[in-house]
Design a protein around this motif. Structure first.
Motif, PDB file in Angstrom:
ATOM      1  N   SER A  84      -3.212  -1.249  -3.386  1.00  0.00           N
ATOM      2  CA  SER A  84      -2.127  -1.086  -2.408  1.00  0.00           C
ATOM      3  C   SER A  84      -1.151  -2.244  -2.490  1.00  0.00           C
ATOM      4  N   SER A 133      -2.114  -5.277   5.118  1.00  0.00           N
ATOM      5  CA  SER A 133      -2.957  -4.725   4.060  1.00  0.00           C
ATOM      6  C   SER A 133      -3.894  -3.658   4.601  1.00  0.00           C
ATOM      7  N   ILE A 134      -4.276  -2.761   3.734  1.00  0.00           N
ATOM      8  CA  ILE A 134      -5.295  -1.768   4.052  1.00  0.00           C
ATOM      9  C   ILE A 134      -6.642  -2.405   3.746  1.00  0.00           C
ATOM     10  N   SER A 135      -7.553  -2.363   4.705  1.00  0.00           N
ATOM     11  CA  SER A 135      -8.878  -2.954   4.503  1.00  0.00           C
ATOM     12  C   SER A 135      -9.499  -2.439   3.210  1.00  0.00           C
ATOM     13  N   SER A 174      -7.034  -4.884  -0.247  1.00  0.00           N
ATOM     14  CA  SER A 174      -6.270  -6.120  -0.344  1.00  0.00           C
ATOM     15  C   SER A 174      -6.785  -7.052  -1.435  1.00  0.00           C
ATOM     16  N   ARG A 200      -0.641   5.102   6.891  1.00  0.00           N
ATOM     17  CA  ARG A 200      -1.380   3.935   6.416  1.00  0.00           C
ATOM     18  C   ARG A 200      -2.642   3.771   7.251  1.00  0.00           C
ATOM     19  N   SER A 201      -2.514   3.870   8.584  1.00  0.00           N
ATOM     20  CA  SER A 201      -3.660   3.734   9.484  1.00  0.00           C
ATOM     21  C   SER A 201      -4.663   4.860   9.275  1.00  0.00           C
ATOM     22  N   GLU A 210      -6.492   4.232   5.974  1.00  0.00           N
ATOM     23  CA  GLU A 210      -7.445   3.133   6.138  1.00  0.00           C
ATOM     24  C   GLU A 210      -8.721   3.633   6.828  1.00  0.00           C
ATOM     25  N   GLU A 211      -8.557   4.423   7.883  1.00  0.00           N
ATOM     26  CA  GLU A 211      -9.713   4.980   8.589  1.00  0.00           C
ATOM     27  C   GLU A 211     -10.486   5.934   7.674  1.00  0.00           C
TER      28      GLU A 211
END
Length: 144
Positions: free
Chosen positions: A33, A41-43, A46, A130-131, A134-135
């Motif tokens: 990403s 950043s996306i967990s 990164s 994005r959120s 990430e989830e």
């Protein structure tokens, strides 16, 4: 320095599936990403991105296959990779909403475990997606 040469047989973090730890062969899904500073950043994406074996990558492959990709972002000395992603897309690759001025995250696919996806693809996500992504990635990892 020894004149003996030793072969390194220990797999490195880059040779193992991020989710299950299986040693990876040629068939793998690799994601990276490139967030604009304001996006964060996306967990998991990164630090070197994510690498999935074919089994763990099946759900991400299914999701990415439904996204709208775009051309490789322009990158040069005057522009970050994230800024290149902003210039490459007018709509979110996932929800298709206009990106407007909100921070975006570029997603690069640079390997794939099968023929479902191109060998190299680029996607741009809005803040809301994005959120969600990430989830989704956290849930995929938790299932393994």
């Amino acid at each position: 320095m020894s004149s003996e040469s030793r072969t390194n047989t220990e797999p490195t973090a880059h040779e193992e599936c991020t989710s299950c730890g299986t040693t990876l062969g040629e068939r793998r899904l690799a994601l990276q990403s490139y967030p604009e500073a304001e996006a964060g950043s996306i967990s998991g994406l990164s630090a070197g991105g994510l690498l999935y074996c074919p089994d763990c990558g099946s759900e991400p492959v299914e999701l990415l296959d439904s996204w709208n990709g775009h051309d490789q972002p322009p990158v040069d000395a005057d522009r970050s990779i994230a800024a290149g992603y902003r210039e490459s897309a007018e709509q979110c690759s996932f929800c298709a909403d206009d990106l407007d001025s909100e921070p975006v995250v570029g997603i690069e696919l640079y390997r794939r475990p099968g023929e479902e996806l191109p060998a190299y693809a680029n996607f741009t996500l809005c803040g809301d997606c994005r959120s969600v992504f990430e989830e989704f990635l956290a849930n995929v990892s938790a299932q393994q």
